[in-house]
Every structure is written in structure tokens, then in C-alpha cells.
Design an enzyme around this catalytic site. Structure first.
Site, PDB file in Angstrom:
ATOM      1  N   ASP A 224      38.837   6.855 -17.877  1.00 36.40           N
ATOM      2  CA  ASP A 224      39.765   6.733 -19.012  1.00 36.40           C
ATOM      3  C   ASP A 224      40.513   5.413 -18.824  1.00 36.40           C
ATOM      4  O   ASP A 224      40.442   4.787 -17.751  1.00 36.40           O
ATOM      5  CB  ASP A 224      40.734   7.935 -19.011  1.00 36.40           C
ATOM      6  CG  ASP A 224      41.708   7.923 -20.190  1.00 36.40           C
ATOM      7  OD1 ASP A 224      41.458   7.213 -21.185  1.00 36.40           O
ATOM      8  OD2 ASP A 224      42.745   8.631 -20.099  1.00 36.40           O
TER       9      ASP A 224
ATOM     10  N   ARG B  93      34.512  17.097 -30.058  1.00 32.70           N
ATOM     11  CA  ARG B  93      35.920  17.369 -30.360  1.00 32.70           C
ATOM     12  C   ARG B  93      36.007  18.269 -31.595  1.00 32.70           C
ATOM     13  O   ARG B  93      36.829  19.189 -31.669  1.00 32.70           O
ATOM     14  CB  ARG B  93      36.677  16.051 -30.619  1.00 32.70           C
ATOM     15  CG  ARG B  93      36.774  15.105 -29.423  1.00 32.70           C
ATOM     16  CD  ARG B  93      37.619  15.680 -28.307  1.00 32.70           C
ATOM     17  NE  ARG B  93      38.940  16.032 -28.767  1.00 32.70           N
ATOM     18  CZ  ARG B  93      39.974  15.192 -28.881  1.00 32.70           C
ATOM     19  NH1 ARG B  93      39.827  13.930 -28.540  1.00 32.70           N
ATOM     20  NH2 ARG B  93      41.150  15.629 -29.308  1.00 32.70           N
TER      21      ARG B  93
ATOM     22  N   ARG C  18      50.786  15.722 -31.127  1.00 31.68           N
ATOM     23  CA  ARG C  18      50.528  14.671 -30.134  1.00 31.68           C
ATOM     24  C   ARG C  18      51.850  13.988 -29.840  1.00 31.68           C
ATOM     25  O   ARG C  18      52.507  13.470 -30.756  1.00 31.68           O
ATOM     26  CB  ARG C  18      49.505  13.657 -30.652  1.00 31.68           C
ATOM     27  CG  ARG C  18      49.413  12.435 -29.759  1.00 31.68           C
ATOM     28  CD  ARG C  18      48.235  11.553 -30.044  1.00 31.68           C
ATOM     29  NE  ARG C  18      47.004  12.166 -29.582  1.00 31.68           N
ATOM     30  CZ  ARG C  18      45.848  11.506 -29.419  1.00 31.68           C
ATOM     31  NH1 ARG C  18      45.771  10.227 -29.685  1.00 31.68           N
ATOM     32  NH2 ARG C  18      44.783  12.146 -28.998  1.00 31.68           N
TER      33      ARG C  18
ATOM     34  N   GLN D 239      40.786  17.574 -25.479  1.00 29.87           N
ATOM     35  CA  GLN D 239      39.743  16.680 -24.980  1.00 29.87           C
ATOM     36  C   GLN D 239      38.892  17.399 -23.938  1.00 29.87           C
ATOM     37  O   GLN D 239      37.662  17.316 -23.957  1.00 29.87           O
ATOM     38  CB  GLN D 239      40.406  15.434 -24.373  1.00 29.87           C
ATOM     39  CG  GLN D 239      39.428  14.447 -23.807  1.00 29.87           C
ATOM     40  CD  GLN D 239      38.568  13.799 -24.889  1.00 29.87           C
ATOM     41  OE1 GLN D 239      39.102  13.275 -25.849  1.00 29.87           O
ATOM     42  NE2 GLN D 239      37.252  13.844 -24.741  1.00 29.87           N
TER      43      GLN D 239
ATOM     44  N   HIS E 110      45.705  16.604 -21.785  1.00 30.96           N
ATOM     45  CA  HIS E 110      44.935  16.432 -23.019  1.00 30.96           C
ATOM     46  C   HIS E 110      43.902  17.571 -23.086  1.00 30.96           C
ATOM     47  O   HIS E 110      42.691  17.347 -22.953  1.00 30.96           O
ATOM     48  CB  HIS E 110      44.257  15.049 -23.018  1.00 30.96           C
ATOM     49  CG  HIS E 110      43.772  14.601 -24.360  1.00 30.96           C
ATOM     50  ND1 HIS E 110      43.867  15.377 -25.496  1.00 30.96           N
ATOM     51  CD2 HIS E 110      43.158  13.447 -24.751  1.00 30.96           C
ATOM     52  CE1 HIS E 110      43.352  14.712 -26.523  1.00 30.96           C
ATOM     53  NE2 HIS E 110      42.916  13.544 -26.093  1.00 30.96           N
TER      54      HIS E 110
ATOM     55  N   CYS F  91      36.723   9.617 -22.588  1.00 31.35           N
ATOM     56  CA  CYS F  91      37.357  10.290 -23.726  1.00 31.35           C
ATOM     57  C   CYS F  91      37.473   9.361 -24.937  1.00 31.35           C
ATOM     58  O   CYS F  91      37.585   9.839 -26.064  1.00 31.35           O
ATOM     59  CB  CYS F  91      38.718  10.833 -23.324  1.00 31.35           C
ATOM     60  SG  CYS F  91      39.811   9.559 -22.685  1.00 31.35           S
TER      61      CYS F  91
HETATM   62  N1  NVA Z   1      45.073   8.605 -21.298  1.00 36.49           N
HETATM   63  C1  NVA Z   1      44.900   8.115 -22.658  1.00 36.49           C
HETATM   64  C2  NVA Z   1      44.008   9.028 -23.434  1.00 36.49           C
HETATM   65  C3  NVA Z   1      43.721   8.579 -24.845  1.00 36.49           C
HETATM   66  C4  NVA Z   1      42.876   9.563 -25.593  1.00 36.49           C
HETATM   67  C5  NVA Z   1      46.254   8.002 -23.313  1.00 36.49           C
HETATM   68  O1  NVA Z   1      47.092   8.892 -23.125  1.00 36.49           O
HETATM   69  O2  NVA Z   1      46.512   7.004 -24.012  1.00 36.49           O
HETATM   70  N1   CP Z   2      40.070  10.838 -27.129  1.00 40.11           N
HETATM   71  C1   CP Z   2      41.069  10.871 -28.036  1.00 40.11           C
HETATM   72  O1   CP Z   2      41.940  11.734 -28.036  1.00 40.11           O
HETATM   73  O2   CP Z   2      41.009   9.878 -28.968  1.00 40.11           O
HETATM   74  P1   CP Z   2      42.124   9.522 -30.044  1.00 40.11           P
HETATM   75  O3   CP Z   2      43.288   8.930 -29.314  1.00 40.11           O
HETATM   76  O4   CP Z   2      41.442   8.539 -30.951  1.00 40.11           O
HETATM   77  O5   CP Z   2      42.524  10.771 -30.769  1.00 40.11           O
END
Ligand code: NVA
Ligand code: CP
Length: 308
Positions: free
Chosen positions: A225, A293, A101, A131, A128, A265
Site C-alpha cells: 500500500d 470491492r 470514511r 478493503q 480499512h 488496495c
Molecule cells: N492507506 C491508504 C489506503 C487508501 C485506500 C490511505 O489511508 O490513504
Molecule cells: N482502495 C480504496 O479504498 O480506494 P479508494 O480510496 O479509491 O476508495
């Protein structure tokens, strides 16, 4: 060369269908897969916070018989400036896959260039895809199919929106994205999604608009989101002003199909991009979505190791 999963565009439409079928199978009969990855170790490197991705991968990896290592960049030399490329070279000598990540997609590409084991995108600023696999499984479970459905996403044209555009189009869904002016998904992704929708032969349409009502009308799936993603914290106040009106509320649900399902998400900012009434309401499937997930990532790992 090992397989990677850096983008929804790393799977063909047929592979996506097989991955979702395998996810259903893994969800139905988890015990049948309990030893499938025995003897393997999988590292998860987090340069941003995570609840769902971190826990579902760790539990999922263990439930396949493999050893998970969850590592934050702060506790690795990565946090002190070791390059992602050198990290990839070294981790490949110890583990059988790396889940990352991170911020820029180029960090995932740099890792994939030097690593000799499969690399998985656990969220970047660009996409993502893990997801999206869970999202598609959830839609399939609740609506019985994917092809021909209309999904309306409202909010920021971000990583999640990009993966939904690509993944939805691959599955033959129409994807509508409503954002404030200046926050649209990047044009290359929209163009690629339209190309995939055309190839799907399902008549799917891709629409990007600044009018949420245009996206919501008759939609089978509503999705939103956060307005400010991880890394955009300093823009949060400004975005709160700009994004008013780009939310899932009861009026959005009323415009959609009677059987509409609502996805997010998570984490949700209740009262911003989604109201309590909608996320806790009868159309919401967000907890099933979060659970999925786990099942889809187990299927993904089996597929990456060619062990389905
Ligand atoms: N768009 C959000 C998704 C979190 C799962 C982010 O990147 O923070
Ligand atoms: N939806 C998602 O990826 O959640 P987290 O940021 O908690 O991993």
C-alpha cells in the site's frame, strides 16, 4: 441494536466465512439480489477522497434496489463543525445505514453510539475492513483457499495492514508485515492477530519484521500500500526516503512462491511501493481485487440487514 462493521474484529471467523461465500454467490448471480434492499436508503459520508469505495458502494447499493446518497463532509454541516454524534442522530431518521470514511476510529465509534442504523467503516486511519473483505475474496478465488496460506505485506504498518492482520488471522492465514523501524503496526493489533491465529487452529503465525526478505520468502500472497496515507501528505517526502527498499519489485516476486499473487488496495504510486513490472506483470490480480470491492460490499450490506 443494529449491527456495525467498524473493524475486521466485528465479524467472527464463521461470519467472515459466510460473508465470503455470500460474496461469491452475489458475484455469480447478481440478478437474484436485485430487489433485496428495495425501499431502503443508504448514506455514504466521505471526509477523505475516494474512487473505488465511493463508486463500488454507490453502484452496489443501487444494484440491490436501494437508494445511495454520496455526501462529502464539505457539503454537510459536518464540515462546519456539527458533531459526528448529532449527524448520526439525524441521519438515522432518514436513512437505513451510514457508510463513513474518516480520520480517527473514534469518529466511527461516535457515530455508531448515537446512530440507530448500521454503520460501516469505509476507511479510517486505523482500519480499512471493506478493503480486507475484497482482498480475502480475491485470494480465495485465485489460490482456492485461505487457511494455511502465507501473506506478506510490505510498507507502512497502516490501516490496510491492521485489517489484513486481523482478517488474515481470522481466516487462518499467516500474516507477515515488513516495515521500516518506527512504522510497525500498532502492538495491540499485532497481539490480537496472534491470538486469533492461535485460535484458528491452523498453525498460522504472525510476524512483524524490519526485513522485507524475511517476509517475502515463500509467500503465497504479496501485498503493499502507499507509503503515505491520506492525511499524511506533509510526511510524504520524508517517508519516500525512509521507505526505500520496502516495495514490491521483481526481486520480491522472485523470493516468493512460484504461484504468488500480488495485491495492492490502490491507488498505487507506481515506482514507489510497487514497480510497473510487478503491478502490470503476470502475478498481479489488482484489477480483480478492485472489482471485488463491489461484490463483497453488496454481501456486507445484505448481512448487515440480515437479508442474505
Ligand atoms: N492507506 C491508504 C489506503 C487508501 C485506500 C490511505 O489511508 O490513504
Ligand atoms: N482502495 C480504496 O479504498 O480506494 P479508494 O480510496 O479509491 O476508495
Amino acid at each position: 441494536m443494529s449491527r456495525n462493521f467498524l473493524s475486521m474484529d466485528d465479524v467472527t471467523p464463521d461470519e467472515l466465512e459466510s460473508l465470503l461465500s455470500l460474496s461469491e454467490e452475489v458475484k455469480r448471480s447478481p440478478a437474484d439480489y436485485a430487489d433485496r434492499l428495495r425501499g431502503r436508503a443508504i448514506a455514504m459520508v466521505f471526509e477523505k477522497p475516494s474512487t473505488r469505495t465511493r463508486v463500488s458502494f454507490e453502484v452496489g447499493i443501487a444494484s440491490l434496489g436501494a437508494h445511495p446518497l454520496a455526501l462529502s463532509s464539505a457539503e454537510l454541516q459536518l464540515g462546519r463543525g456539527e458533531t459526528i454524534e448529532d449527524t448520526g442522530r439525524v441521519l438515522s431518521r432518514y436513512v437505513d445505514a451510514v457508510v463513513l470514511r474518516t480520520f480517527g476510529q473514534e469518529r466511527l465509534e461516535g457515530l455508531a453510539r448515537t446512530a440507530t442504523v448500521p454503520i460501516v467503516n469505509a476507511l479510517s486511519d486505523f482500519e480499512h475492513p471493506c478493503q480486507c473483505l475484497a482482498d480475502l475474496l480475491t485470494i480465495k478465488e485465485h489460490r482456492g483457499k485461505l487457511e494455511g496460506l502465507i501473506m506478506a505485506y510490505v510498507g507502512d504498518g497502516n490501516n490496510v495492514a491492521h485489517s489484513l492482520l486481523l482478517g488474515g488471522a481470522k481466516a487462518g492465514m499467516s500474516v507477515r508485515v515488513a516495515t521500516p523501524p518506527g512504522y510497525e503496526p500498532i502492538p495491540q493489533v499485532v497481539g490480537r492477530a496472534q491470538g486469533l491465529a492461535d485460535q484458528s487452529g491452523s498453525g498460522a503465525q504472525i510476524l512483524v519484521t524490519n526485513d522485507p526478505a524475511e517476509a517475502f520468502d515463500g509467500a503465497d500472497v504479496l501485498y503493499t500500500d502507499v507509503w503515505a496515507s491520506m492525511g499524511q501528505e506533509q510526511e510524504a517526502n520524508e517517508r519516500t526516503l525512509v521507505f526505500q527498499g520496502y516495495r514490491l519489485d521483481q526481486a520480491a516476486v522472485d523470493r516468493a512462491d512460484d504461484e504468488v499473487i500480488v495485491l495492492h488496495c490502490l491507488p498505487a504510486h507506481r515506482g514507489q511501493e510497487i514497480t510497473d513490472e510487478v503491478i502490470d506483470g503476470p502475478h498481479s490480480v489488482v484489477w480483480d481485487q478492485a472489482e471485488n470491492r463491489l461484490h463483497t460490499q453488496k454481501a456486507l450490506l445484505l448481512w448487515l440487514f440480515d437479508q442474505p
